[in-house]
Design an enzyme around this catalytic site. Structure first.
Site, short mmCIF file in Angstrom:
data_model
loop_
_atom_site.label_atom_id
_atom_site.label_comp_id
_atom_site.label_asym_id
_atom_site.label_seq_id
_atom_site.Cartn_x
_atom_site.Cartn_y
_atom_site.Cartn_z
CB THR A 48 -0.90 0.03 1.25
OG1 THR A 48 -0.11 0.34 2.40
CG2 THR A 48 -1.59 -1.32 1.46
CB CYS A 49 0.20 4.86 -0.04
SG CYS A 49 -1.05 5.05 1.26
CG ASN A 50 0.67 4.72 4.88
OD1 ASN A 50 1.34 5.67 4.49
ND2 ASN A 50 -0.57 4.86 5.30
NE ARG A 51 0.79 -1.41 6.64
CZ ARG A 51 1.33 -1.30 7.85
NH1 ARG A 51 2.27 -2.13 8.25
NH2 ARG A 51 0.89 -0.37 8.69
CD GLN A 111 -7.92 3.16 1.62
OE1 GLN A 111 -7.64 4.18 2.25
NE2 GLN A 111 -7.78 3.09 0.32
CD GLN A 115 -5.09 -0.13 1.43
OE1 GLN A 115 -4.62 -0.16 2.57
NE2 GLN A 115 -4.91 0.90 0.62
N GLY A 186 -9.08 4.89 -8.85
CA GLY A 186 -9.15 3.73 -7.96
C GLY A 186 -9.86 4.05 -6.66
CD GLU A 187 -10.53 0.78 -1.41
OE1 GLU A 187 -11.11 0.63 -0.32
OE2 GLU A 187 -9.67 -0.03 -1.83
CB ILE A 189 -9.13 8.51 -6.95
CG1 ILE A 189 -7.63 8.76 -7.17
CG2 ILE A 189 -9.96 9.54 -7.72
CD1 ILE A 189 -7.15 10.13 -6.77
#
Length: 419
Positions: A48-51, A111, A115, A186-187, A189
């Site tokens: 994901t954007c964080n991991r 969220q 994911q 995507g989700e 956005i």
């Protein structure tokens, strides 16, 4: 084989590092099959954007880490300082905490669970889940549900989308007169679109690789009474100067918005400010854009301070959630230990069965020769008793001192012998 989690997240690595080890969801299946062909027996990847995290069953952690480096064409030494490697019970606890929102940049955000489930589905479709990881993820989602049902971990949670709106309001105040551009459909956005649409901006544009998906999102936004349209990513250079607020989150491996595009847009806008949020990892906007005087660029890491609102209440709930997680980790580790004994139990039963068959065949031959059935049964029972008790009796006779005492206690426990 051991259970491992190997990865980086927002607490161990900046976005510049995370984007180097991120996986495109379209290529996850083939990556997983490559990983399990040599370096792991089971695997799933959460990116994901964080991991970015590898969940795997492997002989050791070195091979999966080397694979991660090789896959992204990196030297292992360049990412080693940012990597965490969690074995067995630590890996289980980490999985439970991640799915429950306890390890997120936004404590309690929901969220990540979706994911996580999507990553597991991809691994399942790729055929890289075995008994261990299948059971782990089944328990993981059960724990996440229990945490969210029995605690207030998700209460008053401010999402990345809401944080983006708050930052935009700091720049423009009332954003009802601003034009908003979303890059991607995507989700993430979609979530941002809901939050910005609620502020009734002047207009919204969706730029996407495929016009069909962008149009679908634009129509959804239009249903809320907002003027919304869709364009292709290729049209961005000609249209970029129109927008005051830009939110981007795509799966592109290369930047979509470059310094040159922004310099042209700023000139055309006569230096009116542009507010930009890059929620993508790897980043969609070149880092150099942040140096422009009239651009306010934020990444996922920059939103951390904004999302701390309401943190106190969620931290209290997190204490209760951690208690649930710890108890469920103990339960899972007991299951793992029982699973590890299965080969021994099978070997014990196979050995006993072989002994039984041998003595039974011997008894049947004696009966066929005319021996008394009563004598044959007596001999059979004696033989089985002697053979089954020979190993523990011999071990006890050979043991000395503390070993003898311990072994005696074990035998009493196994055979339910009262002292």
């Amino acid at each position: 084989m051991q259970l491992y989690v190997i990865g980086v997240n927002h607490t161990t690595a900046p976005v510049q590092i995370r984007e180097n080890v991120a996986f495109n969801s379209e290529h996850l299946g083939s990556a997983l099959r490559e990983l399990t062909s040599h370096d792991a027996t089971e695997a799933a990847i959460l990116s994901t954007c964080n991991r970015t995290e590898l969940y795997c069953s492997a002989e050791n952690s070195e091979k999966p880490l080397q694979w991660l480096s090789h896959y992204h064409k990196l030297d292992t030494s360049s990412i080693q300082p940012y990597i965490y490697t969690l074995p067995n019970d630590e890996a289980v606890k980490h999985a439970f905490r991640v799915a429950s929102g306890l390890d997120s940049m936004v404590l309690g955000e929901a969220q990540i669970l979706g994911q996580f489930k999507q990553s597991v589905k991809i691994a399942q479709d790729a055929g890289t889940l075995g008994t261990l990881l299948h059971k782990l993820f089944q328990r993981t989602f059960e724990v996440a549900k229990e945490v969210r049902t029995n605690t207030d971990i998700g209460a008053n949670s401010i999402s990345m989308s809401a944080a983006a709106v708050k930052l935009a309001q700091r720049i423009f105040g009332d954003i009802s007169q601003q034009k908003v551009l979303f890059i991607g459909a995507g989700e993430m956005i979609e979530l941002c679109a809901d939050h910005f649409a609620a502020q009734k901006p002047k207009s919204i544009m969706v730029a996407n690789r495929t016009l069909e998906r962008g149009t679908a999102l634009a129509e959804k936004i239009s249903s809320q009474g907002i003027k919304a349209q869709a364009i292709l990513l290729n049209d961005l250079p000609d249209r970029f100067a129109e927008f005051d607020i830009v939110i981007t989150s795509t799966a592109s491996q290369l930047p979509i918005v470059g310094l040159g595009m922004l310099e042209s847009a700023i000139k055309a806008r006569r230096h009116r400010p542009i507010f930009m949020v890059d929620l993508a990892v790897p980043r969609d906007i070149e880092a150099e854009v942040a140096q422009l005087d009239d651009v306010f660029l934020y990444t996922v890491d920059d939103l951390a301070q904004v999302v701390t609102d309401g943190m106190a209440n969620r931290q209290e709930a997190a204490v209760d959630a951690e208690v649930i997680v710890t108890a469920r980790v103990e339960n899972f580790m007991q299951w793992m230990k029982k699973r590890d004994t299965v080969p021994t139990i099978k070997a014990l039963r196979d050995q006993a069965e072989a002994t039984r068959q041998m003595e039974l065949e011997k008894a049947l031959r004696l009966i066929q020769k005319g021996e008394s059935a009563e004598k044959v049964l007596e001999a059979l029972s004696n033989a089985l008793t002697n053979k089954f008790l020979h190993a523990p009796s011999h071990a006890l006779n050979q043991a000395h001192g503390d070993e003898h005492a311990k072994l005696e206690d074990v035998i009493k426990q196994l055979y339910h012998i009262k002292s």
